[in-house]
Design a protein around this motif. Structure first.
Motif, short mmCIF file in Angstrom:
data_model
loop_
_atom_site.label_atom_id
_atom_site.label_comp_id
_atom_site.label_asym_id
_atom_site.label_seq_id
_atom_site.Cartn_x
_atom_site.Cartn_y
_atom_site.Cartn_z
N SER A 146 0.84 -1.19 0.00
CA SER A 146 0.00 0.00 0.00
C SER A 146 0.88 1.25 0.00
O SER A 146 2.09 1.18 0.24
CB SER A 146 -0.90 0.00 1.23
OG SER A 146 -0.10 0.15 2.38
N GLN A 189 -7.21 1.90 -3.29
CA GLN A 189 -7.02 0.95 -2.18
C GLN A 189 -7.47 -0.45 -2.60
O GLN A 189 -6.82 -1.45 -2.28
CB GLN A 189 -7.82 1.37 -0.94
CG GLN A 189 -7.22 2.53 -0.18
CD GLN A 189 -7.87 3.85 -0.57
OE1 GLN A 189 -8.46 3.95 -1.66
NE2 GLN A 189 -7.75 4.85 0.28
N GLU A 190 -8.61 -0.52 -3.31
CA GLU A 190 -9.11 -1.83 -3.73
C GLU A 190 -8.16 -2.47 -4.74
O GLU A 190 -7.93 -3.67 -4.71
CB GLU A 190 -10.51 -1.69 -4.33
CG GLU A 190 -11.56 -1.42 -3.27
CD GLU A 190 -12.90 -0.96 -3.85
OE1 GLU A 190 -13.91 -1.22 -3.19
OE2 GLU A 190 -12.92 -0.34 -4.94
N ARG A 197 -5.29 -3.87 -2.87
CA ARG A 197 -5.63 -5.13 -2.22
C ARG A 197 -5.70 -6.27 -3.25
O ARG A 197 -5.24 -7.38 -3.00
CB ARG A 197 -6.96 -5.00 -1.46
CG ARG A 197 -7.08 -6.05 -0.36
CD ARG A 197 -8.36 -5.87 0.46
NE ARG A 197 -8.64 -4.48 0.74
CZ ARG A 197 -9.81 -3.90 0.48
NH1 ARG A 197 -10.80 -4.58 -0.08
NH2 ARG A 197 -10.00 -2.63 0.77
N ARG A 228 -2.24 -7.22 -4.08
CA ARG A 228 -1.59 -7.83 -2.94
C ARG A 228 -2.06 -9.27 -2.74
O ARG A 228 -1.27 -10.14 -2.40
CB ARG A 228 -1.97 -6.99 -1.73
CG ARG A 228 -1.29 -7.32 -0.44
CD ARG A 228 -1.73 -6.24 0.55
NE ARG A 228 -1.05 -6.36 1.80
CZ ARG A 228 -0.55 -5.33 2.45
NH1 ARG A 228 -0.64 -4.12 1.96
NH2 ARG A 228 0.03 -5.51 3.60
N GLU A 229 -3.34 -9.50 -2.97
CA GLU A 229 -3.89 -10.82 -2.65
C GLU A 229 -3.98 -11.76 -3.85
O GLU A 229 -3.93 -12.97 -3.68
CB GLU A 229 -5.28 -10.66 -2.01
CG GLU A 229 -5.18 -10.08 -0.61
CD GLU A 229 -6.52 -9.58 -0.09
OE1 GLU A 229 -7.54 -9.78 -0.79
OE2 GLU A 229 -6.54 -9.00 1.00
#
Lengths: 787, 219
Positions: A698, B63-64, B67, B70-71
């Motif tokens: 992030s 942000q989504e 994520r 990231r995932e």
């Protein structure tokens, strides 16, 4: 404009954040030079002109009384250029607008011509005329504070007699550029004035007809100051000489001198810190710029640009930033210098005082900052010049890392991988890390130094006015009075306690060292005036012997148990020896304390008192003041509480201004160091950080990776800054140890905490600036281009 | 002159299937990188929609998208983009530390055949080794989608083939949906499906009846 210049301009614009932050550091440094050194030069210039025009004396000597004929003998002392005599006395002034007695320092002046030495500078009205014995000139500030103008009447109690005097003019004198009443700390213009009166008129009033009680003189060329002073002491000895002293010990001169010295040293030390920080920042910024522009440098060289042209191009970056800062600094410095000199004009009275823009100083400022730019840019520019074009065409090889200290200690395993990255980046650049931390540490140290002064002064004032001086009022008599006066004062309504004290002027000698001071005689077991040492503890006053200031003990090179020779400079002028029974570290003046009874025995005179300390019932102060005003014997009334209150009020204002500047100064350094460090880090590691963003880190996590390094630098800098600040404060304390006052070395915990907090806030602010840039980072672009 | 909108992709309509190995071929400027950026949640299309299962990526906030990356996504870059200050193991650990169900870094490195180099820094590794570390880093979090942008672009033939076989092996063993983007047509035969991109459009789409063995690939 050629293409290289255009490239320069565009890249300066591209790096404007960094350029501006470095320019700001330079600007503060140059501003301080122009302000402090400029103020120093201006004050120095005004002072020397003033001293010269008014024929400021080199030596002063007070005595009891000598016939006017003696002045010829003094004039004949080899090396003396001009010697002059005068009469000077303190007397009570009755000023209707204030409810306490005011003190007038009466000084005689010739009726028929201007004084040979220490001439007045008239501000209003005219000089006195012969044959008018009631004409006086008063000091300008006293007149202004009490709204006297020429033509007004001033009522004085001279030698017990009430006398109406006619003010014909107001004036200033170089002897009172800073007019502090006896025993006070700073000018109290309402309550203290200089009254210049014709000598023919003043003589008879003070029983000084055909006589004088003060000598002033100037030196001729190649005069031997020490010989003249001791010869003068010898000549005056039979006439009750109180000891001659040179210009360096003259109160007004001394205060002005220490103020000048402070400006001079601040005007040197602070700019050095700022320019060093600027040079370091230029070094890291340019090194980075050259690393990213390897291929551009190669292309320039391949197309035939010479090493000198390439070198000058990169040097120009440094010059643009620094010269921008210098210009702003000169502008700000001239403005602030003007303000500062105006402020000095409020404190010190000069005939003319204005900020003189010194072109020499500007020249030096420009030269020094250009040198700082060159030093900062040198390493980076050399790299650009030495880069072989063929090698420069290839991208820079990946950074080499090897296991560092933490790894070898096995501590790294304990850290998360992200923290390992931060630690390794710090370990890999020990020079940059150390210098950055040092820069931030200095930012913090500046705050510690700026704030500790107030810790020290408040501590000193508290000790002096709340712990040592516990009286509600301190009365000083015009001349010593018999002890019976205590009873009359005790009988005043509202007085609950009276304690007498006595001042006796003496000369203390130990070996070849000597010092003229006043012995303060205090009652055994005094409650109202205690001897308090720097640590806040009460120092006992034994029945016999002297307790003296540590500063005086050092000066005389004596310790407890030693004997000093004492020449009493009044009455029977007894010569004797007294044992030093105590040494006290105190802050104001040079004190010698003795029990009153012992002091009376020492002088072998009548049991007399110079004044009394009073405790009074609340609410009775003004009634008592009114009574005291009518008593001709009372020269002055001081109230420690009032002195403290007005001093603290004055100090508060100064404190906020001073802390405002210190915050600005240190903020500029801290922000510039952290911001540039983070920007260079971002440039070096942008690709790495963008990869992490692509992999799902992030914005916050990536920001921590980048700014963590700056956070660690800031944290490392805090204790170092505390130590540097503590050291600088100690050095500053040592440099302000004078006879008049000594600053205790007190740095409060709050100062340390606030300095650290302010530094952290500056660091966080610069981090946020860079974080904005980090958030805007183009992930795709960074991934596609190979640096 | 004002700004001109340039559409890198136009009317692209494509589904990716679970466990599939897709090869996207195209010359430089054909839009294949933009395509990959959109698949990877690095970019959103100016019009049209992209779904990852039920999630509309074209309307996701940053942000989504973070994520999602990231995932779900593993990236392999042309220039490896390893963190120079971290060893091979630490480079992988950097990702596993923020994942919910990762392999151990050691297991991931073993998968790419680098068990013996885990404590080396990137500067101490060859290009092929660095790219294998990058693959280990990408697959260690067990992503649903593995996106490889010119993974062999900076490598010689032998090393490139080694890297491709690792990608192939991960696809087969872990079952990660994989997209390899390349201008190297020889690689096409290793995929289940191949799309050819040209001027921002899918010019041609073919399926291989059988995926070629890496040893059979030459360029």
């Amino acid at each position: 404009m050629n293409s290289l210049d255009r490239k320069l301009l565009r890249e300066v614009w591209k790096h404007r954040g960094q350029m501006i932050s470095i320019a700001a550091v330079v600007a503060v440094g140059i501003m301080v030079v122009l302000t402090m050194r400029g103020t120093y030069n201006s004050l120095e210039l005004s002072r020397s002109l003033y001293y010269q025009q008014s024929r400021f004396p080199d030596v002063w000597a007070n005595l009891e009384r000598a016939p006017l004929s003696l002045i010829q003998r003094i004039q004949n002392i080899p090396g003396v250029a001009v010697a002059d005599s005068r009469i000077s006395f303190a007397a009570t002034l009755d000023v209707p607008s204030i409810d306490v007695p005011a003190l007038g320092q009466f000084v005689s002046i010739p009726e028929n011509h201007r004084p040979l030495l220490s001439d007045l500078h008239l501000r209003q009205g005219r000089y006195i005329t012969s044959g008018h014995s009631d004409e006086v000139i008063v000091s300008e500030n006293f007149a202004l504070a009490n709204e006297f103008i020429p033509g007004d009447t001033l009522r004085a109690v001279i030698n017990g007699r009430l006398k109406d005097l006619k003010i014909v003019g107001t004036a200033i004198s170089p002897e009172y550029t800073y007019a502090v009443p006896p025993g006070a700390l700073y000018p109290e213009d309402e309550r203290f004035g200089i009254v210049w009166m014709g000598e023919d008129a003043l003589g008879p009033v003070f029983d000084m007809d055909g006589a004088f009680n003060e000598v002033i003189l100037t030196f001729g060329p190649k005069a031997d100051a020490n010989r003249i002073i001791s010869e003068l002491d010898r000549v005056l000895e039979p006439y009750g000489g109180l000891g001659a002293f040179p210009r360096a010990d003259q109160l007004s001169h001394q205060i002005l001198e220490s103020e000048l010295e402070q400006n001079r040293s601040m005007g040197t030390v602070i700019p050095v810190i700022f320019l060093a920080v600027a040079a370091f920042l230029l070094n890291i910024v340019l090194n980075r710029m050259i690393a990213t522009q390897r291929t551009e440098i190669a292309v320039l060289k391949a197309f035939g640009y010479s090493n000198i042209e390439v070198g000058v191009h990169y040097l120009s970056f440094a010059m643009v930033a620094v010269m921008l800062g210098t210009l702003v600094g000169i502008g700000l410095g001239i403005w602030l210098g003007g303000e500062m000199v105006t402020l000095y004009g409020d404190f010190f009275d000069f005939p003319t005082l204005r900020y003189e823009v010194s072109y020499g100083l500007i020249g030096i400022a420009v030269g020094v900052s250009a040198a700082a730019a060159a030093i900062g840019a040198m390493g980076a520019v050399r790299r650009a010049v030495q880069l072989p074009p063929a090698e420069a065409m290839r991208p820079e090889p990946p950074a080499r890392f090897k296991p560092g200290l933490l790894h070898r200690l096995g501590l790294e395993r304990l850290l998360p991988t992200a923290a390992t990255m931060i630690v390794r980046n710090i370990e890999r650049k020990p020079f940059r890390t150390t210098m950055s931390a040092t820069g931030v540490a200095f930012a913090l140290a500046i705050l510690v130094v700026g704030m500790f002064m107030f810790d020290s002064i408040f501590y000193m004032m508290d000790l002096q006015f709340r712990m040592a001086q516990r009286e509600d009022m301190a009365l000083t008599f015009n001349s010593p009075l018999p002890r019976s006066v205590e009873h009359s004062i005790r009988n005043l309504d509202g007085v609950t306690k009276v304690e007498p004290y006595r001042f006796v002027p003496v000369r203390l000698r130990s070996g070849h060292r000597e010092h003229e001071v006043a012995v303060t005689g205090l009652e055994a077991g005094t409650r109202l005036r205690r001897i308090i040492s720097a640590d806040g503890r009460q120092h006992p006053l034994p029945p016999e012997g002297f307790v003296i200031s540590k500063y005086l003990a050092t000066d005389l090179n004596v310790s407890v148990g030693d004997y000093v020779s004492v020449d009493v400079l009044e009455g029977q002028r007894i010569k004797t020896t007294v044992q030093i029974v105590g040494i006290v570290e105190d802050f104001f003046g040079l004190s010698v304390y003795m029990q009153l009874d012992a002091l009376n025995r020492l002088t072998r005179g009548a049991r007399s008192v110079s004044g009394v300390f009073l405790l009074v019932t609340d609410g009775y102060e003004s009634r008592i003041n009114k009574k005291l005003k009518g008593l001709p014997a009372v020269a002055s009334v001081a109230s420690p509480a009032q002195t403290l209150a007005s001093f603290e009020k004055q100090l508060d204002e100064g404190m906020y201004i001073s802390i405002f500047f210190m915050l600005g100064f240190s903020g500029v350094i801290a922000i510039a160091v952290i911001y540039n460090g983070a920007r260079v880090g971002l440039s070096e590691r942008g690709r790495e950080l963008a990869s992490l963003r692509v992999m799902g880190f992030s914005r916050r996590e990536v920001a921590i990776l980048l700014l963590g390094e700056q956070a660690i630098i800031t944290i490392m800098a805090i204790p170092v800054g505390w130590i540097i600040g503590y050291g600088l404060a100690a050095a500053l304390t040592l440099s302000i140890q004078t006879e008049t006052f000594r600053i205790p070395f007190i740095v409060s915990t709050a100062t340390f905490v606030y300095a650290a907090l302010a530094t952290i806030i500056a660091a966080v602010a610069s981090g946020l600036l860079v974080r904005r840039r980090l958030n805007r980072m183009d992930l795709i672009q960074v991934l596609k281009t190979r640096e | 002159m004002g700004e001109v909108d340039v559409h890198a992709l136009r009317s692209v309509d494509l589904d990716l299937y679970d466990g599939e190995l897709l090869v996207v071929l195209g010359a430089s400027g054909s839009g294949k990188s933009t395509f990959l950026n959109i698949l990877g949640g690095l970019d959103v299309p100016s019009s049209g929609t992209v779904y990852y299962r039920d999630q509309n990526l074209s309307e996701a906030s940053h942000q989504e998208l973070t994520r999602y990356r990231r995932e779900r996504v593993g990236f392999v870059f042309q220039f490896y983009n390893l963190i120079p200050s971290l060893t091979a193991r630490e480079n992988v650990a950097l990702v596993t530390e923020i994942s919910s169900d990762p392999m151990s870094p050691e297991a991931a490195l073993e998968l790419v055949g680098l068990s013996n180099r885990i404590n080396h820094f990137p500067a101490q590794l060859s290009g092929g080794e660095q790219q294998r570390v990058a693959i280990a880093r990408a697959v260690a979090k067990r992503p649903d989608v593995l996106l490889c942008d010119e993974p062999t672009g900076a490598l010689d033939l032998e090393t490139g083939k080694l890297v491709l076989s690792v990608i192939n092996q991960v696809n087969l063993e872990v079952g990660t949906t994989t997209a390899i983007i390349t201008h190297n047509a020889a690689i096409a035969s290793m995929g289940d499906r191949v799309i050819h991109m040209s001027s921002g459009e899918i010019a041609e789409q073919t399926s291989n009846a059988e995926r070629a063995h890496i040893d059979e690939i030459y360029w």
